[in-house]
Design an enzyme around this catalytic site. Structure first.
Site, PDB file in Angstrom:
ATOM      1  N   GLY A 255       0.854  -1.179   0.000  1.00 45.60           N
ATOM      2  CA  GLY A 255       0.000   0.000   0.000  1.00 45.60           C
ATOM      3  C   GLY A 255       0.885   1.223   0.000  1.00 45.60           C
ATOM      4  CB  THR A 256       0.264   4.831  -0.549  1.00 41.27           C
ATOM      5  OG1 THR A 256      -0.844   4.989   0.353  1.00 41.27           O
ATOM      6  CG2 THR A 256      -0.236   4.660  -1.971  1.00 41.27           C
ATOM      7  CG  MET A 257       5.099   6.135   2.227  1.00 44.94           C
ATOM      8  SD  MET A 257       6.228   7.561   2.180  1.00 44.94           S
ATOM      9  CE  MET A 257       5.413   8.599   0.969  1.00 44.94           C
ATOM     10  CG  ASP A 258      -0.219   8.321   6.514  1.00 45.19           C
ATOM     11  OD1 ASP A 258       0.268   7.902   7.576  1.00 45.19           O
ATOM     12  OD2 ASP A 258      -0.728   9.439   6.388  1.00 45.19           O
TER      13      ASP A 258
ATOM     14  N   GLY B  95      -0.858   1.893   6.810  1.00 48.51           N
ATOM     15  CA  GLY B  95      -0.898   1.001   7.963  1.00 48.51           C
ATOM     16  C   GLY B  95      -0.110  -0.287   7.813  1.00 48.51           C
TER      17      GLY B  95
ATOM     18  CB  SER C 157       4.783  -0.281  10.269  1.00 53.09           C
ATOM     19  OG  SER C 157       5.774  -0.033   9.277  1.00 53.09           O
TER      20      SER C 157
ATOM     21  CD  GLU D 287       9.641   0.742   6.024  1.00 52.40           C
ATOM     22  OE1 GLU D 287       9.519   0.908   4.789  1.00 52.40           O
ATOM     23  OE2 GLU D 287       9.080   1.460   6.862  1.00 52.40           O
ATOM     24  CB  ALA D 288       9.615  -6.136   1.988  1.00 47.62           C
ATOM     25  CD  GLN D 289       9.618  -0.085   1.236  1.00 51.26           C
ATOM     26  OE1 GLN D 289       8.918  -1.043   1.557  1.00 51.26           O
ATOM     27  NE2 GLN D 289       9.726   1.009   1.991  1.00 51.26           N
TER      28      GLN D 289
END
Length: 219
Positions: free
Chosen positions: A9-12, A14, A16, A87-89
């Site tokens: 998903g994008t940042m923000d 959820g 994590s 943070e697998a990207q």
């Protein structure tokens, strides 16, 4: 059967938070896992959620060998039922391939969490390899919103409040960081819809435009 699952998903959105919840759910059932992250905004060897949740983690550097780590752990009598990989990207394609091998050969579940594209709207190499290899790719249902209210689909980077589309791929920052004086941080991130990312129209710029005086009716 063990699976390699990629939650994105994008940042923000959820990611994590879901990673920590997934770890909690499995640990509560007596399973033993390991938590990994890379370049988390909270600092090295930490996984953090914007809701305030944090957990210690193993930092994944480009040279980290998932396969060797796992084999060594099992050989020394350790137990591993699952991996949480946040943070697998930022992982290398080779590291993603090692995670797939761990699932197939050692029957260890691997749950990966990360964003698909960088601030240039290009796929992260690690995310691209996950899409190619994962048993399942799931899009988070919690939608981050652009400042205009539409669903955010793109991650934007700003430098001194100005959106940029060139530069190093990995620069740590947070969504809508502000300095103590209220000014935009040197490097920050913002989620935007495609239209406003294409136009480079961040929330700050949109506000500045809306507050600009109307041209005088001369001529």
């Amino acid at each position: 059967m063990a699976e390699l699952t990629f939650w994105t998903g994008t940042m923000d959105a959820g990611k994590s938070t879901l990673a920590l919840q997934t770890n909690h759910n499995h640990a509560a059932r007596g399973r033993v896992g390991r938590i990994f992250t890379s370049h988390d905004r909270a600092g090295e060897a930490h996984i953090s959620s914007r809701l305030g949740l944090t957990h210690d983690a193993l930092e994944v550097m480009p040279e980290f060998d998932f396969w060797r780590y796992t084999v060594d752990t099992l050989t020394q009598g350790g137990r591993v039922d699952y991996f949480i990989c946040d943070e697998a990207q930022f992982y290398t394609p080779r590291q993603i391939e090692a995670l797939a091998k761990i699932v197939d050969e050692l029957q260890i579940d691997v749950f990966c969490f990360g964003i698909l594209t960088d601030f240039r709207t290009q796929l992260f190499p690690g995310s691209a390899r996950l899409v190619e290899l994962a048993d399942r790719t799931e899009v988070l249902q919690v939608e981050a919103l652009c400042w205009c209210g539409k669903r955010a689909t793109h991650n934007a980077r700003t430098e001194d409040g100005v959106m940029v589309t060139e530069g190093e791929v990995i620069v740590v920052g947070d969504v809508e960081d502000r300095e103590a004086d209220g000014q935009p941080a040197e490097v920050a991130y913002e989620v935007l819809c495609r239209q406003h990312h294409r136009r480079g129209l961040t929330a700050a710029r949109a506000q500045a435009v809306s507050l600009a005086p109307e041209p005088l009716p001369f001529g």
